[in-house]
Scaffold this motif. Structure first.
Motif: not given
Length: 349
Positions: A169-185
């Motif tokens: 990111p431009p500011s070189r600071r970031a938080l990423v949340l990864i939260d898929p449904p996991y309905e498929v393998k």
């Protein structure tokens, strides 16, 4: 693949764990003046009605936010999470529950940026409408942005693929949340591949992954695979409200895996998790686990470090374990403008 609607599960025990940890991460980033970017790869609808629509079918919020709602012994470290939900329900009655985009919007500062992805065609419409109403509500109160650039961008697309263009990111600071449904393998594989690519593009970012704790092999293997991704350490926490059901159905346990976690997070979890087990636990199978350590990759790429590496630490407590005494909750300070009680009556995630 597009059948999942989080509205069925809004406010359950998994949401309590996910959103409590998310808010802790955001508040930690808020301690530094430099702006940062929050990326939500699977945003859902952003806001949910608990007394209408999908949430009423199984009333899963009764396993999560409902038991916490009227308690007067909330630990101080858990209060920031409750504050966001209380502000959304100014009447005092639990009617609405925030998704991760809404939680982030309320905790983040004006210069910070939100980048939200959602693939489901119905959910993306509701998400966009929810934030349109929020912006209109602010405008009615005379609240205008004081910084240039678009603070919130909502993208109708695959968050796994969309993340690549945002890092670093431009500011070189970031938080990423990864939260898929996991309905498929394949979701389990894609989480790992996505994080490996993200860590290469932006090694210092904070990455948080929610995952279900299930009997299927993909669920069991995911945390171990994430421990090998490049980073300055990892933290893995799980919450189980009961033992597995005889038929194997139903979600009784979930986890949050954080790469590059704040140094304060583990201590906070050790304060709050026994309380959540005690309040949300249904039987003797209720427990929490906390692990922390460094990846083999990060160790091998730090030859200059001469001190001993921090070992993996684990904690496992059942519902009968003695939990720390809860800290008296201070009077809640709310300097936000009151939200309209009928802000949204969405059916969705």
């Amino acid at each position: 693949m597009l059948s999942y609607r989080h509205g069925f599960h809004a406010g359950n025990h998994a949401d309590v764990l996910k959103h409590f940890v998310l808010i802790e991460l955001l508040n930690y980033l808020n301690q530094k003046d430099t702006a940062y970017t929050y990326v939500d790869t699977h945003s859902g609808a952003g806001l949910y009605s608990l007394d209408t629509g999908y949430a009423t079918k199984n009333a899963e919020y009764e396993t999560g936010i409902a038991p916490l709602w009227d308690r007067d012994d909330i630990p101080t470290a858990l209060q920031a999470y409750l504050d966001v939900i209380k502000d959304l329900n100014p009447s005092g009655k639990l009617r609405y529950y925030p998704g991760s985009p809404y939680c982030a919007d309320q905790v983040m500062r004006e210069p910070d940026r939100l980048r939200l992805f959602e693939l489901h065609p119905s959910e993306i419409k509701i998400l966009s409408e929810n934030f349109r109403k929020l912006e209109a509500h602010k405008a009615e109160q005379g609240i205008r942005p004081s910084t240039r650039g678009k603070r919130i961008m909502i993208n109708a697309g695959d968050g796994f693929d969309g993340l690549k263009a945002l890092l670093p990111p431009p500011s070189r600071r970031a938080l990423v949340l990864i939260d898929p449904p996991y309905e498929v393998k394949d979701d389990y594989r894609r989480v790992k591949v996505c994080l490996e690519d993200a860590a290469q593009r932006f090694p210092t970012g904070v990455y948080a992954v929610w995952y279900p704790v299930l009997s299927r092999i993909e669920s069991k293997q995911l945390p171990e695979r994430l421990k090998r991704i490049l980073g300055n350490g990892w933290l893995n926490v799980t919450l189980s409200i009961s033992g597995p059901s005889p038929d194997g159905f139903g979600l009784h346990s979930s986890g949050m895996f954080i790469i590059n976690p704040p140094w304060t997070l583990e201590a906070t979890l050790r304060e709050v998790m026994p309380y959540l087990v005690r309040v949300l636990g249904k039987d003797a199978g209720a427990r929490y686990t906390i692990e922390s350590g460094e990846t083999e990759v990060s160790k091998s790429e730090r030859p200059q470090r001469t001190t001993s590496q921090r070992p993996v630490r684990t904690s496992d407590r059942n519902i009968d374990a003695r939990s720390p005494r809860s800290v008296a909750t201070p009077a809640r300070q709310n300097n936000r403008a009151a939200r309209p009680a009928n802000l949204n009556k969405t059916r969705g995630r």
